[in-house]
Scaffold this motif. Structure first.
Motif, PDB file in Angstrom:
ATOM      1  N   MET A   1       0.953  -1.206   0.132  1.00  0.00           N
ATOM      2  CA  MET A   1      -0.039  -0.039  -0.032  1.00  0.00           C
ATOM      3  C   MET A   1       0.767   1.313   0.025  1.00  0.00           C
ATOM      4  SD  MET A   1      -2.613   1.210   2.684  1.00  0.00           S
ATOM      5  CE  MET A   1      -3.775  -0.299   2.869  1.00  0.00           C
ATOM      6  N   GLY A   2       0.636   2.237  -1.036  1.00  0.00           N
ATOM      7  CA  GLY A   2       1.553   3.467  -0.938  1.00  0.00           C
ATOM      8  C   GLY A   2       0.865   4.638  -0.013  1.00  0.00           C
ATOM      9  N   GLU A   3       1.712   5.603   0.030  1.00  0.00           N
ATOM     10  CA  GLU A   3       1.379   6.533   0.734  1.00  0.00           C
ATOM     11  C   GLU A   3      -0.083   7.256   0.696  1.00  0.00           C
ATOM     12  OE1 GLU A   3       2.808  11.156   2.155  1.00  0.00           O
ATOM     13  OE2 GLU A   3       3.725  10.084   0.273  1.00  0.00           O
ATOM     14  N   PHE A   4      -0.576   7.380  -0.652  1.00  0.00           N
ATOM     15  CA  PHE A   4      -1.816   8.152  -1.014  1.00  0.00           C
ATOM     16  C   PHE A   4      -2.944   7.210  -0.777  1.00  0.00           C
ATOM     17  CE2 PHE A   4       1.342  10.735  -3.126  1.00  0.00           C
ATOM     18  CZ  PHE A   4       1.230  12.080  -2.775  1.00  0.00           C
ATOM     19  N   ASP A   5      -2.542   5.863  -0.969  1.00  0.00           N
ATOM     20  CA  ASP A   5      -3.695   5.066  -0.699  1.00  0.00           C
ATOM     21  C   ASP A   5      -3.857   4.739   0.887  1.00  0.00           C
ATOM     22  OD1 ASP A   5      -4.021   4.048  -3.212  1.00  0.00           O
ATOM     23  OD2 ASP A   5      -2.170   2.772  -3.184  1.00  0.00           O
ATOM     24  N   LEU A   6      -3.032   4.906   1.737  1.00  0.00           N
ATOM     25  CA  LEU A   6      -3.060   4.838   3.129  1.00  0.00           C
ATOM     26  C   LEU A   6      -3.859   5.942   3.699  1.00  0.00           C
ATOM     27  CD1 LEU A   6       0.187   4.037   5.461  1.00  0.00           C
ATOM     28  CD2 LEU A   6      -1.501   6.074   5.863  1.00  0.00           C
ATOM     29  N   ILE A   7      -3.558   7.105   3.064  1.00  0.00           N
ATOM     30  CA  ILE A   7      -4.311   8.210   3.361  1.00  0.00           C
ATOM     31  C   ILE A   7      -5.655   8.317   3.087  1.00  0.00           C
ATOM     32  CG2 ILE A   7      -4.468  10.560   3.260  1.00  0.00           C
ATOM     33  CD1 ILE A   7      -1.416  10.872   2.777  1.00  0.00           C
ATOM     34  N   ALA A   8      -6.216   7.988   1.766  1.00  0.00           N
ATOM     35  CA  ALA A   8      -7.334   7.689   1.337  1.00  0.00           C
ATOM     36  C   ALA A   8      -8.207   6.480   2.199  1.00  0.00           C
ATOM     37  CB  ALA A   8      -7.163   7.259  -0.182  1.00  0.00           C
ATOM     38  N   ARG A   9      -7.577   5.435   2.572  1.00  0.00           N
ATOM     39  CA  ARG A   9      -8.188   4.442   3.100  1.00  0.00           C
ATOM     40  C   ARG A   9      -8.436   4.660   4.478  1.00  0.00           C
ATOM     41  NH1 ARG A   9      -6.566  -1.802   2.512  1.00  0.00           N
ATOM     42  NH2 ARG A   9      -7.149  -0.963   0.270  1.00  0.00           N
ATOM     43  N   TYR A  10      -7.652   5.274   5.314  1.00  0.00           N
ATOM     44  CA  TYR A  10      -7.643   5.475   6.868  1.00  0.00           C
ATOM     45  C   TYR A  10      -8.063   6.987   7.410  1.00  0.00           C
ATOM     46  CZ  TYR A  10      -6.121   0.499   6.938  1.00  0.00           C
ATOM     47  OH  TYR A  10      -6.114  -0.664   6.486  1.00  0.00           O
ATOM     48  N   PHE A  11      -7.653   7.835   6.469  1.00  0.00           N
ATOM     49  CA  PHE A  11      -7.675   9.099   6.996  1.00  0.00           C
ATOM     50  C   PHE A  11      -8.378  10.511   6.131  1.00  0.00           C
ATOM     51  CE2 PHE A  11      -3.749   7.177   8.798  1.00  0.00           C
ATOM     52  CZ  PHE A  11      -4.253   7.077  10.115  1.00  0.00           C
ATOM     53  N   THR A  12      -9.090   9.949   5.153  1.00  0.00           N
ATOM     54  CA  THR A  12      -9.660  10.874   4.442  1.00  0.00           C
ATOM     55  C   THR A  12     -11.241  10.881   4.517  1.00  0.00           C
ATOM     56  OG1 THR A  12      -8.174  10.926   2.879  1.00  0.00           O
ATOM     57  CG2 THR A  12     -10.394  11.671   1.898  1.00  0.00           C
ATOM     58  N   ARG A  13     -11.813  12.013   5.096  1.00  0.00           N
ATOM     59  CA  ARG A  13     -13.178  12.134   5.117  1.00  0.00           C
ATOM     60  C   ARG A  13     -13.604  13.460   4.786  1.00  0.00           C
ATOM     61  NH1 ARG A  13     -14.293  11.248  11.509  1.00  0.00           N
ATOM     62  NH2 ARG A  13     -15.631   9.704  10.815  1.00  0.00           N
ATOM     63  N   PRO A  14     -15.105  13.398   4.535  1.00  0.00           N
ATOM     64  CA  PRO A  14     -15.497  14.506   4.018  1.00  0.00           C
ATOM     65  C   PRO A  14     -15.611  15.550   5.225  1.00  0.00           C
ATOM     66  CG  PRO A  14     -17.393  13.137   4.357  1.00  0.00           C
ATOM     67  CD  PRO A  14     -15.899  12.318   4.569  1.00  0.00           C
ATOM     68  N   VAL A  15     -15.344  16.925   5.063  1.00  0.00           N
ATOM     69  CA  VAL A  15     -15.518  18.006   6.128  1.00  0.00           C
ATOM     70  C   VAL A  15     -16.673  18.850   6.073  1.00  0.00           C
ATOM     71  CG1 VAL A  15     -12.825  18.140   6.199  1.00  0.00           C
ATOM     72  CG2 VAL A  15     -13.991  19.502   4.640  1.00  0.00           C
ATOM     73  N   HIS A  16     -17.071  19.361   7.100  1.00  0.00           N
ATOM     74  CA  HIS A  16     -18.136  20.113   7.137  1.00  0.00           C
ATOM     75  C   HIS A  16     -17.964  21.685   7.689  1.00  0.00           C
ATOM     76  CE1 HIS A  16     -20.712  16.253   6.212  1.00  0.00           C
ATOM     77  NE2 HIS A  16     -19.697  15.770   7.191  1.00  0.00           N
ATOM     78  N   LYS A  17     -17.292  21.705   8.527  1.00  0.00           N
ATOM     79  CA  LYS A  17     -16.819  23.053   8.939  1.00  0.00           C
ATOM     80  C   LYS A  17     -15.718  23.641   8.393  1.00  0.00           C
ATOM     81  CE  LYS A  17     -16.484  21.607  13.420  1.00  0.00           C
ATOM     82  NZ  LYS A  17     -16.287  21.557  14.627  1.00  0.00           N
ATOM     83  N   ALA A  18     -14.748  22.989   8.130  1.00  0.00           N
ATOM     84  CA  ALA A  18     -13.543  23.448   7.388  1.00  0.00           C
ATOM     85  C   ALA A  18     -13.740  23.701   5.897  1.00  0.00           C
ATOM     86  CB  ALA A  18     -12.246  22.481   7.331  1.00  0.00           C
TER      87      ALA A  18
END
Length: 324
Positions: A1-18
């Protein structure tokens, strides 16, 4: 798993306030009119701040909790945070647990993950958190006044007690260790109390390196001194309430060391005028957070400890120092 896949899978979520979150070179935050941004960073390093075998979900919780505690001490409402994460290798089971603990606490406080960085290296977690506070209403360290009461929230010393046991320095009954370890690995950021104390407390700071050491920062910034009643602080350790073994009671000197200089408590130490005692009690009730009055701010610089009879107690308690 590459860096961007890791970020996308575990740490990317929609934002509502930012205004803009993960995915671009910068996040965009838009504080409400009349608000100031409160910003704080904390780093957790394997072997220095946590054990290698710590539960990753608990570690995710603590990584954000220590930052939210800084916002609480400022009286700021959480908005968003960034995560810089160095990993020895990609371990998907570890990442799943870590992100679960991290994001569960983030959701509980409405604090959005909006960016950061990942790389390969020794396990190291650095979070920068952003909050907002009405202009001029932030709780600062520099405004304690002679005659103010000194308070602390919650309990103190259990995290240090657990650490001493895990390092093999003391032996604790299994139940005592299990409960104390929860305080070490899953601290409770006192955000609600910090918000409730705006306009009531004269100064505040979170207790991360030990009560006396952190309180000394308030006193130095305020040009004041303090007297602390150790007959009150010794009862702040929760372990005394559930350590009922007559054959292995907690040593009073150990309890003093843990409560006065233990560290990793992430409670709030704060000051308030005597005339605002009812307001402090109302803030504690509104936030669902117990507080204890433990001393008084003095005009003369210095930090004195006394017992229940007002007799001087030697201050031989050294708080945590990252470079000692």
């Amino acid at each position: 798993m590459g860096e961007f896949d890791l970020i996308a899978r575990y740490f990317t979520r929609p934002v509502h306030k930012a205004a803009l979150g993960v995915g671009d070179d910068c996040a965009l935050l838009a504080p409400a009119p009349g608000m100031q941004l409160a910003v704080s960073s904390d780093m957790l390093v394997e072997g220095r701040h946590f054990f290698a075998d710590v539960d990753p979900e608990a570690l995710g919780h603590k990584a954000l909790a220590v930052n939210l505690s800084d916002l609480a001490a400022c009286g700021a409402k959480p908005l968003a945070f960034t995560l810089a994460l160095s990993l020895p290798r990609v371990d998907e089971a570890w990442l799943a647990g870590f992100s679960r603990g991290l994001l569960a606490l983030a959701d509980a406080h409405g604090c959005e993950l909006v960016g950061g960085d990942t790389t390969q290296g020794p396990l190291n977690i650095c979070i920068t958190v952003f909050g907002e506070v009405p202009t001029g209403q932030a709780l600062l360290r520099s405004r304690a006044q002679p005659g103010d009461d000194i308070y602390v929230s919650g309990t103190l010393g259990d995290a240090r007690l657990a650490l001493e046991a895990l390092l093999g320095h003391i032996a604790l009954p299994a139940e005592v260790l299990a409960r104390a370890r929860l305080r070490l690995e899953r601290p409770t950021p006192r955000v609600a109390l910090g918000l409730a104390l705006r306009g009531v407390a004269t100064s505040a700071m979170d207790v991360s390196d030990g009560l006396l050491g952190d309180l000394s920062h308030i006193l130095q910034a305020s040009g004041a001194g303090a007297c602390i009643d150790t007959s009150k602080t010794i009862h702040l350790i929760a372990a005394k309430a559930y350590s009922t073994s007559a054959t292995s009671p907690l040593d009073p000197e150990l309890v003093h060391q843990c409560t006065l200089a233990g560290g990793d408590d992430y409670e709030l130490a704060f000051t308030a005028p005597r005339a605002r005692r009812d307001a402090v009690a109302a803030s504690a009730q509104a936030s669902g957070t117990p507080v204890t009055r433990i001393g008084t701010v003095l005009a003369e610089p210095g930090l004195w400890l006394v017992d229940a009879q007002g007799q001087a107690v030697e201050n031989r308690y050294a708080s945590f120092d990252h470079f000692r």
